[in-house]
Structures are given as structure tokens and as C-alpha cells.
Design an enzyme around this catalytic site. Structure first.
Site, PDB file in Angstrom:
ATOM      1  N   LYS A  70      -3.018  -5.743 -10.240  1.00 42.96           N
ATOM      2  CA  LYS A  70      -3.427  -6.385  -8.985  1.00 42.96           C
ATOM      3  C   LYS A  70      -4.337  -7.582  -9.269  1.00 42.96           C
ATOM      4  O   LYS A  70      -4.220  -8.630  -8.637  1.00 42.96           O
ATOM      5  CB  LYS A  70      -4.115  -5.352  -8.072  1.00 42.96           C
ATOM      6  CG  LYS A  70      -3.103  -4.365  -7.493  1.00 42.96           C
ATOM      7  CD  LYS A  70      -3.713  -3.116  -6.879  1.00 42.96           C
ATOM      8  CE  LYS A  70      -2.587  -2.135  -6.512  1.00 42.96           C
ATOM      9  NZ  LYS A  70      -3.080  -0.849  -5.980  1.00 42.96           N
ATOM     10  N   GLN A 114      -8.750   1.831  -4.890  1.00 45.62           N
ATOM     11  CA  GLN A 114      -7.606   2.428  -5.601  1.00 45.62           C
ATOM     12  C   GLN A 114      -7.620   3.952  -5.452  1.00 45.62           C
ATOM     13  O   GLN A 114      -8.625   4.597  -5.740  1.00 45.62           O
ATOM     14  CB  GLN A 114      -7.663   2.025  -7.087  1.00 45.62           C
ATOM     15  CG  GLN A 114      -6.472   2.479  -7.900  1.00 45.62           C
ATOM     16  CD  GLN A 114      -5.163   1.840  -7.444  1.00 45.62           C
ATOM     17  OE1 GLN A 114      -5.071   0.650  -7.229  1.00 45.62           O
ATOM     18  NE2 GLN A 114      -4.141   2.657  -7.280  1.00 45.62           N
ATOM     19  N   ASP A 137      -4.483  -2.687   2.361  1.00 51.78           N
ATOM     20  CA  ASP A 137      -3.498  -1.636   2.084  1.00 51.78           C
ATOM     21  C   ASP A 137      -2.862  -1.120   3.379  1.00 51.78           C
ATOM     22  O   ASP A 137      -1.878  -0.385   3.346  1.00 51.78           O
ATOM     23  CB  ASP A 137      -4.188  -0.445   1.383  1.00 51.78           C
ATOM     24  CG  ASP A 137      -3.968  -0.453  -0.124  1.00 51.78           C
ATOM     25  OD1 ASP A 137      -2.959  -1.021  -0.565  1.00 51.78           O
ATOM     26  OD2 ASP A 137      -4.803   0.128  -0.832  1.00 51.78           O
TER      27      ASP A 137
END
Ligand code: NDP
Length: 284
Positions: free
Chosen positions: A52, A96, A119
Site C-alpha cells: 500500500k 490494517q 476502506d
């Protein structure tokens, strides 16, 4: 023989578009920043976070990494997320997953400002996806939709079967297919006859986490097969939920693992971070 859907190539196109728009925003004095939080030392999470960060560099975003020890308490993580929520330089926040056991994932996701929730896991964003009025697309399902679109196969009126009903993949995937007027079936571990359900699919999305669960005899000839699964075999090899060797001769289109859905998830994350910056600057 199925046509291979090249996720690497399609994700490169998405990232190139994002980079172009990011450069235009930079000219207007808007520099985009993604904050990535990782707790503990899970090797798979470390790989995802590194990928990422690399993608951020590629599209011209800044990324800030917050690497916390596995012993981090829930309150410490909440405090960090609140600090990032309040930081005007940060456009997107990604925590994460999975998190260590002592931390309640839901509580952390609830703490993220929905405008920075790149997200699209926050309940507010999930609700918006449900009613079809959203800025942020759920990263993996949106990437799968891009891959399906790349085939040129019409989605409206088709039978789509999604195997898996997780909050991050299966359920939002089904919703995006429904928004495009597919007739959608969601299968899960209690589904009575998975093979029969799958054989009805013109579009089959496997998001289970079981290596080679979907075999050639479960696939309708000519179907579009999207393999979300990422399973590590004993020999260290990465493989999907779809048994490529037996499905590829039957399907019309198929995604490989690796090189299919994985790169698209990251490309969508970049697109969402760009969107977040636009929303926060009153451009959307
Ligand atoms: P979850 O474990 O949260 O969900 C798995 C789903 O599969 C559940 O709904 C479960 O059913 C269902 N399931 C389990 N066994 C069967 C079975 N035998 N038949 C039918 N359904 C079954 O996983 P995720 O959704 O988070 O991830 C799924 C896979 O996708 C994993 O391999 C993950 O690594 C991968 N992934 C890949 C990404 C990428 O970028 N490529 C991103 C995210 C995930 P039930 O609800 O009944 O338990």
C-alpha cells in the site's frame, strides 16, 4: 479455454488515472496523504502495508506509517485514530486488519472518521453502499467489479453467485452486483448444495479462503470467474479458492492468483484516498 483477466494491467490503468488526478490537485496546492496503521508483526499484514505504501508513492501520495507493538491497548489505538481524524494533513486512514485479540476491531472502525474511512468499513459508509449513494467503494469488491467490467460481459439480468458472506468482501460484493441489476445468490458454509448453486452462475465470485474449493464441474461453461481467495499452501505457494487447472478450460473469463483481484484492491484504495481528499476539499 478461458480468457485471463489481467488484474495487474487493469490496476495499473486505475493507478495511472489516480496519479493524473493527484498531480492536478497538487497544482492546486492539495497534497494527498494516507495514514497506514499496523499493530503487531503479522508477516502477511506487513506485506500488505508495504504494498500500500509503494502504491502511494507510485500515484504521488504521501504515506505515513504508524507501526505499533502487538501489546498496544485498545485505548492507545483509539487515541491514535482520533489524533489522525483531527489531523488536517491526513486524508485517509487505514488500520490494517486483523488486530491483536485484546483490541475490538469494530470499536476501532467506529472511531475512524467516515470521511477518512478509505476502506469503507465504517457503518455509515456500509449503509451508504447499501442504499447505493456512496463516495467510497469497498476496495476488494469494487476491484472485482472493475475486473468484471473489463470483460465487456453485460451484468444486468445475469445470475451472479457470490461464495462467502463476510462484511468486507462477500456482502458488499453482492450489493455492488445487485446495484448493476444482476440476480444475486450469496452462498456460505451452511449452503446445502454449493456445486449446484455455482453451476447456475454466469458470474461467479469466490471469496472463501479455502484453496481450490471451486472445481471445474461446479462452473457453468463460459462463466466469468473471479477468485478473491488468497491461500498459502504448505509449499509456500499462493493460491486462490478456484482450482485454476480444472476451471480455466470451462470458464469464459478467469482471474489468476496472484495477479487478479489482489492488485485491484490496492488500486481501489488509491482511488478512495483521492476521493477522500476531494470530499475534504469541497470538490465532491
Ligand atoms: P472470511 O473468513 O471472513 O469469510 C469467509 C466466508 O466463506 C464466510 O462467509 C464463510 O461462511 C464462507 N465459507 C467458508 N467455508 C465455506 C464452504 N465450504 N462453502 C461455502 N462458503 C464457505 O474471509 P474474507 O471474506 O475476509 O476473505 C475471503 C478470502 O479472500 C480469503 O482467502 C482472503 O485472504 C481473501 N481476500 C483477498 C483480498 C484480496 O485483495 N485479494 C482481500 C480480502 C480478502 P460462514 O459465513 O457461514 O462462516
Amino acid at each position: 479455454m478461458a480468457q485471463i483477466i489481467d488484474g495487474k494491467q487493469i490496476s495499473a490503468q486505475v493507478k495511472a488515472q489516480v496519479a493524473e488526478e493527484a498531480a492536478k490537485l497538487k497544482e492546486r496546492g492539495i497534497s494527498i496523504c494516507l495514514a497506514v496503521v499496523i499493530v503487531g508483526d503479522d508477516p502477511a499484514s506487513r506485506v500488505y502495508v508495504n504494498n500500500k505504501k509503494k502504491a502511494c508513492e507510485l500515484v504521488g501520495f504521501r504515506s505515513r506509517e504508524y507501526a505499533l507493538p502487538a501489546s498496544t491497548t485498545q485505548q492507545e489505538l483509539v487515541d491514535l485514530v482520533q489524533q489522525l481524524n483531527a489531523d488536517p494533513e491526513v486524508n485517509g486512514i487505514l488500520v490494517q486488519l486483523p488486530l491483536p485479540k485484546q483490541i475490538d476491531e469494530h470499536a476501532i472502525i467506529r472511531t475512524i472518521d467516515p470521511k477518512k474511512d478509505v476502506d469503507a468499513f465504517h457503518a455509515e459508509n456500509v449503509g451508504k453502499i447499501m442504499i447505493g449513494d456512496y463516495h467510497f467503494l469497498p476496495c476488494t469488491p469494487a476491484g472485482c467489479m472493475d475486473l468484471i467490467h473489463s470483460t465487456g460481459v453485460e451484468i444486468a439480468g445475469k445470475n451472479a453467485v457470490v461464495v462467502g458472506r463476510s462484511n468486507i468482501v462477500g456482502k458488499p460484493m453482492a450489493m455492488l452486483l445487485l446495484h448493476e441489476s444482476a440476480t444475486v445468490t450469496i452462498c456460505h458454509s451452511k449452503t446445502k448444495d454449493l456445486a449446484q448453486e455455482c453451476r447456475r452462475a454466469d458470474i461467479l465470485v469466490a471469496a472463501v479462503g479455502k484453496a481450490n474449493l471451486i472445481t471445474g464441474d461446479m462452473v457453468k461453461p463460459g462463466a466469468v470467474v473471479i477468485d478473491v481467495g488468497m491461500n498459502r499452501l504448505e509449499n509456500g505457494k499462493l493460491c486462490g479458492d478456484v482450482d485454476f487447472a480444472s476451471v480455466e478450460p470451462v470458464a469464459g473469463y478467469i482471474t489468476p492468483v496472484p495477479g487478479g483481484v489482489g492488485p485491484m484492491t490496492i488500486a481501489t484504495l488509491m482511488r478512495n484516498t483521492l476521493t477522500a481528499a476531494k470530499v475534504q476539499n469541497g470538490l465532491l
